[in-house]
Design a protein around this motif. Structure first.
Motif, mmCIF file in Angstrom:
data_model
loop_
_atom_site.group_PDB
_atom_site.id
_atom_site.type_symbol
_atom_site.label_atom_id
_atom_site.label_comp_id
_atom_site.label_asym_id
_atom_site.label_seq_id
_atom_site.Cartn_x
_atom_site.Cartn_y
_atom_site.Cartn_z
ATOM 1 N N THR A 749 -7.130 -47.568 47.238
ATOM 2 C CA THR A 749 -6.144 -48.722 46.531
ATOM 3 C C THR A 749 -5.662 -49.621 46.329
ATOM 4 N N TRP A 802 0.949 -65.915 50.880
ATOM 5 C CA TRP A 802 -0.082 -65.296 49.949
ATOM 6 C C TRP A 802 0.217 -65.510 48.214
ATOM 7 N N LEU A 810 -5.053 -58.727 42.887
ATOM 8 C CA LEU A 810 -5.925 -59.411 44.403
ATOM 9 C C LEU A 810 -5.647 -57.402 44.358
ATOM 10 N N GLU A 812 -6.239 -54.129 47.640
ATOM 11 C CA GLU A 812 -6.398 -53.888 49.334
ATOM 12 C C GLU A 812 -6.497 -52.690 49.231
ATOM 13 N N GLU A 816 -9.739 -53.775 53.967
ATOM 14 C CA GLU A 816 -10.135 -54.988 53.024
ATOM 15 C C GLU A 816 -9.668 -55.708 52.202
ATOM 16 N N TRP A 817 -9.183 -56.682 52.100
ATOM 17 C CA TRP A 817 -8.872 -57.697 50.306
ATOM 18 C C TRP A 817 -10.361 -57.370 49.730
ATOM 19 N N LYS A 898 -10.611 -57.093 56.922
ATOM 20 C CA LYS A 898 -9.327 -57.165 57.718
ATOM 21 C C LYS A 898 -9.298 -57.786 59.184
#
Length: 943
Positions: A749, A802, A810, A812, A816-817, A898
């Motif tokens: 991550t 963004w 945030l 990532e 996925e976010w 994503k």
């Protein structure tokens, strides 16, 4: 020649006659106005089919949103046309809709099915064997509709431009309506083996007059048909207009929506039994006996268990979805018509096992997991007996979460014979809680209970050689070792001197100490020089005597750092890539962790199983009673699989520190427990030699249930100090990160943190070996770990779209976010004068709203989409879950796959390459109270 089982089943979706021929031994409920009832469950409804227990049934289901596009979902399909027939006056096949007949219930339900031998007090077991889409017999295609309507959660939140959502006369804005429809095409195989739903077009809801002359300027009555205009490449048929449907003006269309690909997940939104308490009940709020649960997991391969309250059970089902995310946020899933094959079996009360005897909610089961459902009210029909519609005004995620925990605790105790202490700790570490739906009045939260946690496999009796096969971490050139000189305890501060300075792009190894290590000195501290230096606290004082923002213990985490990153300036973003995480082993080569079920845990806000309140000594005004307890877990590896397994448990004792301060609850970070001999353990005298003592012997439980919690190393508290305050408590999460407690902040991550002070000043700690979504009892499995990170600065001058919008931490991964929402995005601004006020303000409801608005904002900026596109994609493809419910500023996260936004193998982003439709769509309920919803239904839908 007989067709194969699969081919036969798929064939039924286009021909009811064929179904009867192929499935001569299987009873079938084909769609017609004679086999459905619209918008209610009723014990008075005459069965349309009678079956024996154990029999298989094929059930065709119609979506109540089919007339959003008559040509695509109804035209040429005799069953659908029969149900939706509503022409000139006196031409309506289904005139009774909803519990009162006036539209206060929306779902088209096939049934009821009477099951011989089913009696009140029994359980109906419904195995979902197969689900298939209903293809249009003319085009061979399948479509679905998503209505972003006034009842959706998004309508309770300001639009992206800050203005309220409008819904015509419902919101007293007759000339403004932000409700939007997205018609999706369902692609079963795109030629590459991929299946998904893709938006075909969108339109704004128009003002419509029905064939009986009733005009409505918002989505107001189930089964309303839209008289479409020509748009894009579409020339609609005249059928709807010919039947007397008209509109006030041309419809606004968006014919080139963002081509998102929503993975298919056929499931049954509304399936259940009528209750005994009322003759007719609205099909919308879920009940004890099932109904409109709207859980995407009620799909092929799932078995549902429903308590039976009326003779014959009277099973009905409908509201099928092609896809939906956890929350069904904007009001509906991708509503489509499907055909199901189910097996129905009666479980008689006199044969119940322990969990069946306790069942008072709809339970799901798959091969790998149990699905526990909790609602705002377990039985809203009893709570609001005289006026069931009052549930709409009472809906609450906070209450649904409490209920989901209670039901989960009750279930695992009954199913696996656990004590309450065992259940609470295992739930906290291994069970995830998420939003089921936040639109159906009786809002829902579900818990996912992995069966593997309770499977019988080798535990702590495994040989030492089996337990640990730890590989050494590849260290970076820069390394921060643990000592009392490299950590600060319980706070973030812009005033702290950095312990190391690095350049942007540097890889660094960081050792982190758990603040719960002294729950067992021998297992997690003894012989470890770095840990001993941090925890040294004897009659002469403590090496780390400043703990918390004020120095008095109002912050708990041992944080390694801060790290000064050259070039980081306020307004930039710090990017932290987590390359590796490894547990810190003790001198014996073993690793342990501690879980504290404490007064700050969510479980402490819920009565115990004996219905008495949770106590915590003086903290709860009960000096002679304390329900707090500790579970010590060992990290082991067996047959190549890593787990944490409970080693022992103990009740928190009354402890006196070396300076003579007595505490009868878990009250100060770093308190050391002077253990007694217990089980096979003879503790060292180190803690007592330091001057720690206790009142009375500790109560131990040395043979806890050997649950196996899968390892999931992650960093619970990592972030940057804010600019607004000199010292801030390490517990509530912030704009700049901190104590997020999201189990996804692990290996692979990348985290993005807004920078507010020069050098960023990154600190980290609060590592966990495992934790479920909720961190329910107050802590994860707190352990010490070492991590390897790559730290980079993203300069404000280089921001994409963004990044310009980022005002939250945030995450990532490759796939996925991870969007984080809290009770307050910036609690330090909301409560600038008294930041501690966030503790009493904590709310899941508010955190869900924040997670939604952050997700919407991020997706619009990242992918360049419009607000109405973002809302439909969030609803269908994004799952919202409980991050943590213990840290003051409670958290809800949204997971954005994503792959949904990949176009021809490429992901658009940073402003996007797809032009969004021009629309001011958006959503907010304004000043309309939820309690007005059902009252409005009755008034607004009168024919």
């Amino acid at each position: 020649m007989l067709l194969s089982k699969a081919a036969a089943f798929l064939a039924l979706v286009s021909s009811s006659t064929l179904v009867v021929v192929v499935h001569a031994q299987t009873k079938t409920l084909a769609l017609s106005s004679a086999t459905v009832h619209w918008g209610y469950f009723s014990k008075l409804e005459s069965p349309v089919l009678t079956v024996e227990s154990g029999e298989e049934v094929i059930v065709e289901m119609a979506t109540h949103h089919a007339c959003d596009d008559y040509d695509k979902m109804i035209l040429g399909d005799p069953g659908m046309e029969d149900i939706f027939l509503w022409g000139d006056k006196d031409m309506i096949n289904e005139p009774y809709r909803g519990a009162t007949g006036s539209g206060d219930g929306v779902h088209i339900l096939t049934g009821p099915i009477y099951i011989n031998g089913a009696e009140p007090g029994d359980i109906l077991k419904v195995e979902i064997l197969e689900l298939a889409p209903r293809k249009n017999p003319v085009t061979g295609k399948t479509y679905g509709s998503n209505a972003a309507a006034w009842w959706g959660f998004q309508a309770r939140t300001p639009k992206a431009d800050g203005t309220p959502h409008t819904a015509g006369s419902f919101t007293d804005t007759p000339n403004s309506n932000d409700e939007a429809i997205t018609i999706y095409e369902i692609v079963e195989d795109d030629g590459t083996g991929n299946s998904y739903a893709i938006p075909s077009y969108q339109f704004m809801w128009p003002k419509i007059t029905d064939p009986d002359g009733v005009t409505r300027d918002y989505i107001a009555y189930p089964g309303t048909c839209v008289p479409h205009d020509e748009h894009g490449d579409t020339v609609p048929s005249s059928d709807i207009a010919d039947r007397g449907w008209t509109k006030a003006a041309p419809i606004t269309y968006f014919d080139n929506p963002y081509p998102a690909k929503i993975p298919l997940n056929y499931h049954i939104g509304c399936m259940g039994l009528p209750p005994a308490s009322h003759d007719f009940v609205d099909s919308i709020p879920p009940m004890v006996t099932g109904g409109n649960i709207d859980n995407q997991r009620i799909r092929a391969g799932t078995t549902m268990y429903y308590p039976i309250e009326v003779e014959g059970a009277l099973l009905s089902m409908g509201d099928a979805h092609a896809a939906q995310g956890d929350s069904e946020l904007n009001g509906t899933g991708i509503e489509t018509s499907i055909t199901a094959k189910v097996r129905v079996t009666v479980i008689k009360a006199d044969s119940f096992n322990e969990w069946q005897s306790e069942l008072d909610f709809p339970l799901g089961e798959t091969e790998d997991e149990w699905i526990v459902h909790g609602f705002t009210e377990t039985d809203y029909l009893q709570t609001f007996f005289e006026d069931p519609s009052a549930i709409y005004g009472a809906s609450s995620i906070d209450k649904a979460m409490s209920n989901a925990f209670i039901q989960t605790r009750k279930f695992v105790m009954a199913a696996y014979g656990l004590t309450e202490m065992e259940a609470v700790s295992i739930i906290t570490q291994g069970i995830d809680f998420g939003m089921t739906q936040v639109v159906d009045g009786n809002w829902g939260v579900h818990a996912i209970v992995p069966k593997a946690i309770f499977a019988s496999e080798p535990g702590t009796d495994a040989e030492p050689s089996q337990r640990r096969k730890l590989q050494a971490m590849e260290e970076a050139e820069t390394h921060i070792a643990l000592s009392n000189e490299t950590v600060h305890w319980g706070y973030f501060s812009k005033s702290l001197e950095p312990i190391v300075t690095i350049e942007s792009g540097t890889e660094i190894t960081v050792e982190m100490a758990t603040h719960h290590a002294c729950d067992d000195w021998d297992k997690m501290i003894k012989g470890d020089e770095g840990m001993e230096s941090i925890y040294l606290w004897n009659e002469d004082g403590a090496n780390q005597d400043y703990r918390g923002a004020s120095g008095t213990g109002d912050g708990v985490h041992i944080l390694t750092g801060p790290i000064f990153v050259e070039g980081a300036e306020p307004g930039d973003i710090l990017k932290v890539e987590i390359l590796d995480l490894k547990p810190r082993v003790n001198p014996e080569g073993r690793a342990f962790g501690s879980n504290a079920a404490a007064w700050w845990g969510f479980q402490a806000r819920v009565n115990k199983t004996d219905d008495t309140a949770f106590t915590a000594g003086d903290f709860t005004g009960t000096p002679d009673s304390n329900d707090e307890f500790i579970t010590i877990y060992e990290i082991i590896e067996v047959d190549g699989q890593s787990y944490v397994i409970p080693s022992y448990q103990f009740e928190w004792p009354v402890i006196e520190d070396p300076q003579g301060n007595v505490r009868n609850f878990i009250a100060y970070p770093g308190t050391c427990v002077p253990h007694d001999p217990h089980g096979d353990t003879i503790p060292s005298s180190v803690v007592s030699d330091h001057g720690w003592s206790k009142t009375g012997d500790i109560v131990y439980y040395d043979n806890p249930f050997q649950a196996k919690i899968p390892i999931n190393y992650h960093v619970g508290c990592m972030g940057l100090p804010p600019a607004s305050h000199e010292f801030v408590d390490s517990i509530p999460p912030m704009v700049t990160g901190g104590n997020l407690d999201n189990k996804r902040i692990g290996i692979g991550t990348t985290m993005y943190y807004p920078v507010q002070v020069a050098g960023a000043l990154l600190s980290m700690g609060d590592a966990h070996a495992a934790q479920g979504d909720s961190e329910l009892d107050g802590t994860g499995i707190e352990t010490s770990i070492t991590g390897r990170f790559k730290i980079s600065v993203i300069k404000a001058a280089d921001f994409n779209d963004w990044q310009k919008e980022l005002d939250f931490p945030l995450g990532e991964t490759d796939t996925e976010w991870i969007v984080h929402g809290f009770t307050e995005t910036d609690y330090l601004a909301t409560y600038a004068e008294d930041p501690s006020a966030i503790y009493s303000a904590s709310s899941v409801d508010l955190a869900m709203r924040n997670a939604y608005t952050q997700t919407r904002k991020f997706m619009m900026a990242m992918y360049g989409m419009s607000e109405i596109e973002a809302n439909t994609f969030i609803t269908q493809g994004i799952n919202f879950g409980m991050t943590q419910l213990v840290d003051g500023n409670w958290g809800v996260h949204g997971i954005i796959p994503k792959a949904i936004f990949e176009v021809d193998g490429e992901t658009t982003g940073g402003g996007g390459t797809t032009a969004p439709p021009e629309s001011d769509g958006g959503y907010y309920l304004g000043s309309v109270s939820l309690s007005a919803v059902v009252a409005a239904l009755a008034a607004m839908m009168l024919l």
